[in-house]
Motif scaffolding. Structure first.
Motif, mmCIF file in Angstrom:
data_model
loop_
_atom_site.group_PDB
_atom_site.id
_atom_site.type_symbol
_atom_site.label_atom_id
_atom_site.label_comp_id
_atom_site.label_asym_id
_atom_site.label_seq_id
_atom_site.Cartn_x
_atom_site.Cartn_y
_atom_site.Cartn_z
ATOM 1 N N ASP A 1 -15.725 -7.644 40.628
ATOM 2 C CA ASP A 1 -15.050 -8.413 39.581
ATOM 3 C C ASP A 1 -15.688 -9.804 39.524
ATOM 4 O O ASP A 1 -15.201 -10.759 40.141
ATOM 5 N N ALA A 2 -16.799 -9.885 38.828
ATOM 6 C CA ALA A 2 -17.533 -11.153 38.724
ATOM 7 C C ALA A 2 -18.037 -11.313 37.308
ATOM 8 O O ALA A 2 -18.306 -10.323 36.622
ATOM 9 N N PRO A 3 -18.124 -12.541 36.831
ATOM 10 C CA PRO A 3 -18.626 -12.761 35.466
ATOM 11 C C PRO A 3 -20.104 -12.419 35.361
ATOM 12 O O PRO A 3 -20.846 -12.395 36.343
ATOM 13 N N GLU A 4 -20.511 -12.140 34.143
ATOM 14 C CA GLU A 4 -21.917 -11.830 33.920
ATOM 15 C C GLU A 4 -22.784 -13.076 34.150
ATOM 16 O O GLU A 4 -22.379 -14.200 33.877
ATOM 17 N N ASP A 5 -23.970 -12.827 34.673
ATOM 18 C CA ASP A 5 -24.901 -13.927 34.936
ATOM 19 C C ASP A 5 -25.453 -14.449 33.601
ATOM 20 O O ASP A 5 -25.950 -13.673 32.782
ATOM 21 N N PRO A 6 -25.405 -15.757 33.384
ATOM 22 C CA PRO A 6 -25.852 -16.290 32.082
ATOM 23 C C PRO A 6 -27.350 -16.591 31.997
ATOM 24 O O PRO A 6 -27.807 -17.124 30.983
ATOM 25 N N SER A 7 -28.122 -16.263 33.036
ATOM 26 C CA SER A 7 -29.531 -16.641 33.032
ATOM 27 C C SER A 7 -30.317 -15.838 32.001
ATOM 28 O O SER A 7 -29.883 -14.778 31.544
ATOM 29 N N ASP A 8 -31.489 -16.374 31.629
ATOM 30 C CA ASP A 8 -32.353 -15.691 30.656
ATOM 31 C C ASP A 8 -32.823 -14.348 31.190
ATOM 32 O O ASP A 8 -32.916 -13.373 30.431
ATOM 33 N N LEU A 9 -33.132 -14.292 32.491
ATOM 34 C CA LEU A 9 -33.586 -13.038 33.076
ATOM 35 C C LEU A 9 -32.492 -11.977 33.010
ATOM 36 O O LEU A 9 -32.764 -10.796 32.712
ATOM 37 N N ALA A 10 -31.238 -12.377 33.286
ATOM 38 C CA ALA A 10 -30.121 -11.419 33.239
ATOM 39 C C ALA A 10 -29.940 -10.882 31.827
ATOM 40 O O ALA A 10 -29.732 -9.672 31.616
ATOM 41 N N ARG A 11 -29.990 -11.774 30.829
ATOM 42 C CA ARG A 11 -29.835 -11.299 29.448
ATOM 43 C C ARG A 11 -30.995 -10.401 29.038
ATOM 44 O O ARG A 11 -30.816 -9.408 28.319
ATOM 45 N N LEU A 12 -32.216 -10.736 29.505
ATOM 46 C CA LEU A 12 -33.380 -9.909 29.172
ATOM 47 C C LEU A 12 -33.243 -8.516 29.768
ATOM 48 O O LEU A 12 -33.516 -7.498 29.095
ATOM 49 N N ILE A 13 -32.802 -8.449 31.043
ATOM 50 C CA ILE A 13 -32.643 -7.143 31.695
ATOM 51 C C ILE A 13 -31.529 -6.340 31.037
ATOM 52 O O ILE A 13 -31.656 -5.120 30.789
ATOM 53 N N ALA A 14 -30.412 -6.987 30.731
ATOM 54 C CA ALA A 14 -29.289 -6.279 30.108
ATOM 55 C C ALA A 14 -29.694 -5.693 28.760
ATOM 56 O O ALA A 14 -29.345 -4.533 28.417
ATOM 57 N N GLY A 15 -30.447 -6.468 27.962
ATOM 58 C CA GLY A 15 -30.869 -5.955 26.662
ATOM 59 C C GLY A 15 -31.855 -4.809 26.784
ATOM 60 O O GLY A 15 -31.776 -3.817 26.038
ATOM 61 N N ALA A 16 -32.825 -4.946 27.732
ATOM 62 C CA ALA A 16 -33.826 -3.895 27.881
ATOM 63 C C ALA A 16 -33.209 -2.606 28.400
ATOM 64 O O ALA A 16 -33.526 -1.495 27.916
ATOM 65 N N VAL A 17 -32.338 -2.687 29.411
ATOM 66 C CA VAL A 17 -31.721 -1.481 29.965
ATOM 67 C C VAL A 17 -30.760 -0.857 28.960
ATOM 68 O O VAL A 17 -30.701 0.376 28.782
ATOM 69 N N GLY A 18 -29.974 -1.676 28.262
ATOM 70 C CA GLY A 18 -29.037 -1.156 27.269
ATOM 71 C C GLY A 18 -29.735 -0.423 26.139
ATOM 72 O O GLY A 18 -29.200 0.536 25.568
ATOM 73 N N ALA A 19 -30.968 -0.874 25.820
ATOM 74 C CA ALA A 19 -31.690 -0.216 24.726
ATOM 75 C C ALA A 19 -32.175 1.172 25.110
ATOM 76 O O ALA A 19 -32.440 2.008 24.219
ATOM 77 N N THR A 20 -32.299 1.474 26.408
ATOM 78 C CA THR A 20 -32.785 2.784 26.846
ATOM 79 C C THR A 20 -31.653 3.758 27.160
ATOM 80 O O THR A 20 -31.925 4.956 27.366
ATOM 81 N N LEU A 21 -30.404 3.288 27.212
ATOM 82 C CA LEU A 21 -29.279 4.164 27.561
ATOM 83 C C LEU A 21 -28.661 4.757 26.308
ATOM 84 O O LEU A 21 -28.822 4.214 25.193
ATOM 85 N N PRO A 22 -27.946 5.867 26.481
ATOM 86 C CA PRO A 22 -27.264 6.477 25.326
ATOM 87 C C PRO A 22 -26.223 5.522 24.753
ATOM 88 O O PRO A 22 -25.732 4.619 25.445
#
Length: 437
Positions: free
Chosen positions: A89-110
Motif C-alpha cells: 500500500d504505497a503511492p505510485e512513484d512520480p519519477s520520469d523513469l517510473a512513468r516511462l516504465i508504466a507506460g511501456a509495460v501497460g502498452a504491451t499488456l492486454p
C-alpha cells in the motif's frame, strides 16, 4: 601574489595550462558519453523490460497455480526479478523513469491490466512493478538500481590518449620555448671578453626574425666595443710621442728641482699610457688559441723570473696537472696580480690547487693593508683607486685589477677578491674552468 604550485618557467606554465585543459576536456567528454550511454541504456532496458514482462505474464497465466512459484525464479534477469507477493500500500512513484516504465509495460499488456510502479524502500531495489495475473494472483517485479559499468580498457584507452596528448604538447611547448633559452644564453655570452657567435637563423618565421635582430645587435655592440678599445689604444699610443718630447725638453732645463718634478709627472703620464694600452689589449685575449699548458711549470717559471729580478715572490704550493687555456693571457693575469701585490705589500705568495671536475684555483696573496669589503667589487672597475686601503703615494692608475678581471673573464673564469684566511692581507682568487663536456 604568485601561487606556490604555479611553475616559474614559461615551459612549465604553458604545459600546465594545456595539460589541465586537456584533462578537463577529456573529463567533460567522458561524462557526456557516459550520460548519453546511460540514457540509451535506460530506453533499451525499458523496451526490453516491457516485452519480457508481457511474455512472462502470459506464460505464468498458462501454468497451473501450483507450478507458478517454481517458474518465478527461472524468469529472473540480471536487473529485475519476479515474485508472487501481495501488493504494497504505497503511492505510485512520480519519477520520469517510473512513468516511462508504466507506460511501456501497460502498452504491451492486454486491455484492462493495471500497472502500478512504486518505490518499495528496499535497499538495492529502485522500483517495483505491481501487476495481476488473469486469475487475480498478485505479481511483483523488483528492479535493481541501474549500474552503469565501464570496461577497464576504456579507462586505460582514455588515460593513454591523455598521456599521448600531454606528451605531444610537452614536445611542442619545448620546441617553442627552446629558441628563448638559446637567445638568453647568447645574450649572457655577449661581451668584449669572448668572441661573438651568431645565432642560427632557422626555425619558424618569428624565431628567424628574432635571431636576425639579435645577430645585428650583437654585431653593433661588438663594433662599438672594438671601436672603444681602438680609440683607447690609439690615444694611449699617440701620447707616448709628446711625452718623449717633453722628457727631452725637461732634460734641457737648468733648474734641477723643476726638472725632477717634470720627470716625475712625465713618468706618471707614461705609466697611465702603458696601463691604458694594456687594458685595451686585455679584450683581445680571446683571440689567442687554446693550448695544453702545464700550470705548475708556468707558475714556477713566473716565480723564478721574479726571483732573478730580486723580487720576493714565493710559490707556496702547486698541484701537478695540465689545463687547456691561453698561456699568454694567463701569464699576464698572474703577473698583473703579483705586480699589484708587490706594489702595495712589497711581497707576493702564489698557490695552485686542483678542484673537482678539472677546475683550478689560483691564489695570489699578500700581507698588505687589504681592501675594505664594501670596495671589493668597485676595485675591479677601470680607473678606480681607493685612498683608504691603498697608499696613493705608491703610484698606480686604477687599471691593474681591472685588467686582471678582464683577462680572467677571457679565460672563462672569474677573479674574486677577499681577505686572507688569517685576516692579514689580501687574497686574489682566480677560478679557472675545467674541460668542457
Amino acid at each position: 601574489m604568485t601561487l606556490r604550485w604555479w611553475p616559474r618557467s614559461l615551459f612549465g606554465r604553458i604545459l600546465l595550462v594545456l595539460a589541465l585543459g586537456l584533462a578537463l576536456a577529456h573529463a567533460l567528454t567522458f561524462v557526456l558519453a557516459i550520460t548519453e550511454r546511460s540514457m540509451t541504456m535506460r530506453r533499451a532496458m525499458v523496451s526490453y523490460l516491457a516485452s519480457d514482462v508481457a511474455s512472462s505474464m502470459a506464460m505464468l497465466d498458462r501454468l497451473p497455480a501450483a507450478e507458478r512459484a517454481q517458474w518465478v525464479d527461472r524468469l529472473a534477469r540480471r536487473n529485475y526479478r519476479f515474485s508472487l507477493t501481495a501488493p504494497l500500500d504505497a503511492p505510485e512513484d512520480p519519477s520520469d523513469l517510473a512513468r516511462l516504465i508504466a507506460g511501456a509495460v501497460g502498452a504491451t499488456l492486454p486491455p484492462g491490466q493495471t500497472v502500478r510502479v512504486i518505490d518499495p524502500h528496499v535497499p538495492g531495489t529502485e522500483l517495483r512493478l505491481q501487476l495481476q495475473l488473469s486469475d487475480g494472483t498478485p505479481l511483483a517485479v523488483d528492479m535493481d538500481e541501474p549500474r552503469l559499468q565501464v570496461s577497464p580498457w576504456v579507462l586505460g584507452a582514455l588515460a593513454l590518449q591523455l598521456a599521448l596528448l600531454v606528451g605531444l604538447c610537452a614536445w611542442a611547448v619545448r620546441a617553442a620555448t627552446r629558441p628563448l633559452r638559446t637567445l638568453a644564453d647568447a645574450a649572457d655570452a655577449l661581451g668584449a671578453d669572448r668572441a661573438a657567435v651568431p645565432l642560427a637563423e632557422d626555425g619558424p618565421r618569428e624565431v628567424q626574425r628574432a635571431a636576425q635582430a639579435f645577430n645585428r645587435m650583437q654585431q653593433r655592440i661588438q663594433a662599438h666595443l672594438e671601436e672603444r678599445m681602438r680609440i683607447l689604444a690609439a690615444v694611449s699610443h699617440d701620447l707616448q710621442t709628446p711625452i718623449t718630447r717633453l722628457r727631452l725638453r725637461a732634460d734641457l732645463l737648468d733648474d734641477t728641482a723643476l726638472q725632477g718634478k717634470l720627470h716625475a709627472d712625465l713618468a706618471e703620464m707614461q705609466s697611465l699610457v702603458e696601463d691604458g694600452i694594456a687594458y685595451a689589449r686585455s679584450s683581445q685575449a680571446v683571440q689567442e688559441p687554446l693550448q695544453r699548458v702545464d700550470l705548475r711549470a708556468l707558475l714556477q717559471s713566473i716565480a723564478f723570473d721574479y726571483a732573478d729580478a730580486g723580487l720576493p715572490v714565493l710559490l707556496l704550493h702547486a698541484d701537478p696537472g695540465a689545463c687547456d687555456t691561453r698561456p699568454q693571457a694567463l701569464r699576464r693575469l698572474v703577473c698583473n696580480l703579483v705586480d699589484n701585490a708587490l706594489k702595495f705589500a712589497g711581497a707576493a705568495e702564489v698557490s695552485l690547487e686542483a678542484g673537482d671536475h678539472g677546475q683550478w684555483l689560483l691564489r695570489v696573496l699578500d700581507r698588505g693593508p687589504g681592501i675594505p669589503e664594501a670596495d671589493l667589487a668597485a676595485v675591479l672597475q677601470p680607473y678606480v683607486r681607493l685612498e683608504d686601503s691603498r697608499n696613493r703615494g705608491t703610484g698606480g692608475t686604477g687599471l691593474g685589477l681591472a685588467i686582471a678581471n678582464e683577462l680572467a673573464q677571457a679565460l672563462g673564469g672569474r677573479l674574486v677578491l677577499g681577505p686572507r684566511a688569517d685576516g692579514a692581507g689580501l687574497e686574489a682568487r682566480v677560478e679557472l674552468p675545467g674541460p668542457q663536456p
